[in-house]
Design a protein around this motif. Structure first.
Motif, short mmCIF file in Angstrom:
data_model
loop_
_atom_site.label_atom_id
_atom_site.label_comp_id
_atom_site.label_asym_id
_atom_site.label_seq_id
_atom_site.Cartn_x
_atom_site.Cartn_y
_atom_site.Cartn_z
N TRP A 197 0.85 -1.20 0.00
CA TRP A 197 0.00 0.00 0.00
C TRP A 197 0.88 1.24 0.00
N SER A 198 0.25 2.38 -0.28
CA SER A 198 0.95 3.66 -0.17
C SER A 198 0.02 4.67 0.47
N ALA A 199 0.61 5.73 1.06
CA ALA A 199 -0.18 6.73 1.78
C ALA A 199 0.55 8.06 1.77
N ASN A 200 -0.14 9.11 2.17
CA ASN A 200 0.47 10.43 2.26
C ASN A 200 1.51 10.46 3.37
N GLY A 201 2.46 11.38 3.24
CA GLY A 201 3.47 11.56 4.26
C GLY A 201 4.76 10.92 3.85
N GLY A 202 5.81 11.72 3.68
CA GLY A 202 7.10 11.18 3.24
C GLY A 202 8.23 11.71 4.08
N ASP A 203 9.39 11.85 3.48
CA ASP A 203 10.61 12.41 4.09
C ASP A 203 11.26 11.47 5.11
N THR A 204 10.64 11.31 6.29
CA THR A 204 11.23 10.46 7.32
C THR A 204 10.14 9.58 7.93
N LEU A 205 10.57 8.52 8.63
CA LEU A 205 9.59 7.66 9.30
C LEU A 205 10.17 7.04 10.56
N ALA A 206 9.26 6.70 11.48
CA ALA A 206 9.57 5.93 12.67
C ALA A 206 8.44 4.95 12.88
N LEU A 207 8.74 3.80 13.49
CA LEU A 207 7.75 2.73 13.68
C LEU A 207 7.68 2.30 15.13
N ASP A 208 6.51 1.82 15.54
CA ASP A 208 6.40 0.99 16.73
C ASP A 208 5.57 -0.23 16.36
N ASN A 209 5.14 -1.00 17.33
CA ASN A 209 4.42 -2.24 17.02
C ASN A 209 3.01 -2.01 16.52
N ALA A 210 2.55 -0.76 16.53
CA ALA A 210 1.16 -0.49 16.15
C ALA A 210 1.02 0.52 15.03
N GLY A 211 2.08 1.26 14.69
CA GLY A 211 1.89 2.31 13.72
C GLY A 211 3.16 2.81 13.07
N VAL A 212 2.96 3.68 12.07
CA VAL A 212 4.03 4.32 11.32
C VAL A 212 3.84 5.83 11.45
N TYR A 213 4.92 6.55 11.72
CA TYR A 213 4.84 7.98 11.97
C TYR A 213 5.83 8.68 11.04
N THR A 214 5.30 9.51 10.15
CA THR A 214 6.12 10.12 9.12
C THR A 214 6.06 11.64 9.22
N THR A 215 7.16 12.27 8.80
CA THR A 215 7.17 13.72 8.69
C THR A 215 7.31 14.10 7.23
N GLU A 216 6.79 15.28 6.91
CA GLU A 216 6.80 15.76 5.54
C GLU A 216 6.99 17.27 5.55
N ASN A 217 7.94 17.77 4.76
CA ASN A 217 8.20 19.20 4.68
C ASN A 217 7.88 19.71 3.29
N ALA A 218 7.15 20.80 3.21
CA ALA A 218 6.83 21.40 1.93
C ALA A 218 6.44 22.85 2.13
N ASN A 219 6.98 23.73 1.27
CA ASN A 219 6.60 25.14 1.24
C ASN A 219 6.77 25.82 2.60
N GLY A 220 7.85 25.45 3.30
CA GLY A 220 8.16 26.11 4.56
C GLY A 220 7.37 25.65 5.75
N THR A 221 6.50 24.66 5.59
CA THR A 221 5.73 24.13 6.71
C THR A 221 5.97 22.63 6.83
N GLY A 222 5.70 22.11 8.02
CA GLY A 222 5.93 20.70 8.26
C GLY A 222 4.69 20.00 8.77
N ASP A 223 4.56 18.74 8.41
CA ASP A 223 3.43 17.92 8.83
C ASP A 223 3.94 16.62 9.42
N ILE A 224 3.16 16.05 10.32
CA ILE A 224 3.45 14.73 10.84
C ILE A 224 2.17 13.90 10.76
N TYR A 225 2.33 12.65 10.32
CA TYR A 225 1.20 11.74 10.11
C TYR A 225 1.37 10.51 10.99
#
Length: 392
Positions: A197-225
């Motif tokens: 599968w694929s989903a929004n959110g790129g750049d970096t990632l971290a995992l635990d046993n239940a989820g995936v947590y990604t950061t994404e930078n664009a146009n001077g702002t940052g998001d975390i999913y």
């Protein structure tokens, strides 16, 4: 390992298809491609992925070097076209071997006898700027818009998939799924290279046993999913421009933006537990370190590094360290910071008292870009020299 002929396939979902321009909508299959066979006996390794583990915590059970440790150039015996190879990113370490991204691909170097040259080398068409991954006896090598799976012992390729981005790519694994963050988040079957599968959110990632947590930078702002391991999005937060990767432990995600604000976020709900703006912290390039009750915040391009209480964000201690661009290391009773212009300094984890410093000048380290923990030592990447030194 048996070979099998494969056929070109395309991504089946509309979401994946919309990403084809950045990620490549067609899987690369080769006559010689094979699946990863055998059991996945994922025995503990020293430093198998960026940040030491899939949670990107920077934690290690190893011991630091002795105050009078020696320094060894890990790439002294490895040359291409008459020139010594340079480390394009931090290595990973497993079973006494460092797997080093270099300008021409990936090399495996025995830490006990680096002067003997590479155990094996895998050539790519372009420089590998991302930290590789070792899991289940496989070395995963992110390249420009692709991911290669290699036999850890020989460097022979199992498969290749077109994925990732033209910039730095982050890779980690949970069980037999590999997660790749580039222009978006992609889950890949570890054995076959097939996209799950694929989903929004790129750049970096971290995992635990239940989820995936990604950061994404664009146009001077940052998001975390936050996503479940099956790709379903749990939550999404817009913060400042996030530079380093998130760290996750025991149901909490920590991340820092480039203005020196650290956030603790509930991994399940996405609610902000606390946030702290820290004077003297700027533009953290790598990420934080987390273990137990402690969150270690490097100075980044600022001047002051902090240790915070993980539950409350209250400052436990802070030090005038100067610039620290690499992720800290956190051991059982010590914390190590690669002070870019000074050296590697070891601190008492509880009190913040300085134990020792391995100086740049004495050890010929150049500016310090990052650290990797090995037993009784550190592997140090030079920022200005791209050299790779074992301090042990």
């Amino acid at each position: 390992m048996p070979s099998r002929r494969r056929f070109l396939t395309t991504i089946g979902t509309a979401a994946s298809a919309s990403l084809a321009g950045c990620l490549g909508g067609i899987r690369d299959y080769f006559e010689s491609d094979t699946t990863v066979e055998g059991p996945c006996d994922d025995s503990p390794t020293t430093w198998p992925t960026a940040g030491g583990d899939s949670g990107r915590t920077g934690h290690t059970d190893t011991s630091p070097p002795a105050p009078d440790a020696d320094a060894v150039d890990l790439l002294a015996g490895i040359h291409k076209d008459g020139q010594q190879e340079l480390a394009a990113a931090l290595p990973v370490v497993a079973d006494g071997t460092a797997y080093v991204p270099v300008a021409s691909g990936l090399i495996a170097v025995d830490l006990q006898s680096p002067i003997d040259g590479a155990r094996w080398k895998y050539d790519l068409d372009e420089q590998v700027d991302a930290v590789p991954l070792i899991t289940c006896g496989v070395a995963f090598v992110p390249g420009l818009n692709r991911l290669d799976a290699l036999d850890q012992g020989t460097g022979d390729r199992y498969w290749r998939v077109t994925a990732g981005s033209r910039e730095a790519t982050s890779v980690a694994a949970h069980d037999e799924t590999v997660f790749l963050a580039g222009s978006s988040l992609i889950a890949i079957d570890m054995r076959t290279g097939d996209r799950l599968w694929s989903a929004n959110g790129g750049d970096t990632l971290a995992l635990d046993n239940a989820g995936v947590y990604t950061t994404e930078n664009a146009n001077g702002t940052g998001d975390i999913y936050g996503h479940d391991l099956d790709g379903e999005q749990r939550w999404h937060l817009s913060l400042g421009k996030i530079v380093g990767s998130a760290s996750v432990q025991d149901g909490t995600v920590w991340v820092a933006d480039n203005r020196g604000t650290v956030y603790a976020i509930d991994a399940h709900s996405g609610e902000t537990v606390w946030s702290r703006s820290l004077d003297g912290v700027e533009k953290i390039h790598s990420g934080l370190a987390v273990d137990g009750d402690d969150v270690v915040v490097p100075a980044g391009m600022g001047s002051t590094s902090f240790v915070l209480d993980a539950a409350t964000g209250v400052t436990r201690w802070k030090k005038n360290t100067g610039i620290v661009t690499g992720r800290p290391l956190i051991g059982d009773d010590w914390i190590a910071l690669g002070r870019t212009n000074t050296g590697i300094t070891l601190y008492d984890r509880e009190t913040g008292d300085q134990r020792t410093t391995w100086s740049r000048e004495e050890y010929g380290l150049g500016t310090i870009d990052g650290l990797v923990a090995v037993e009784d030592g550190f592997v140090v990447r030079g920022g200005t020299t791209s050299g790779l030194t074992l301090v042990r």
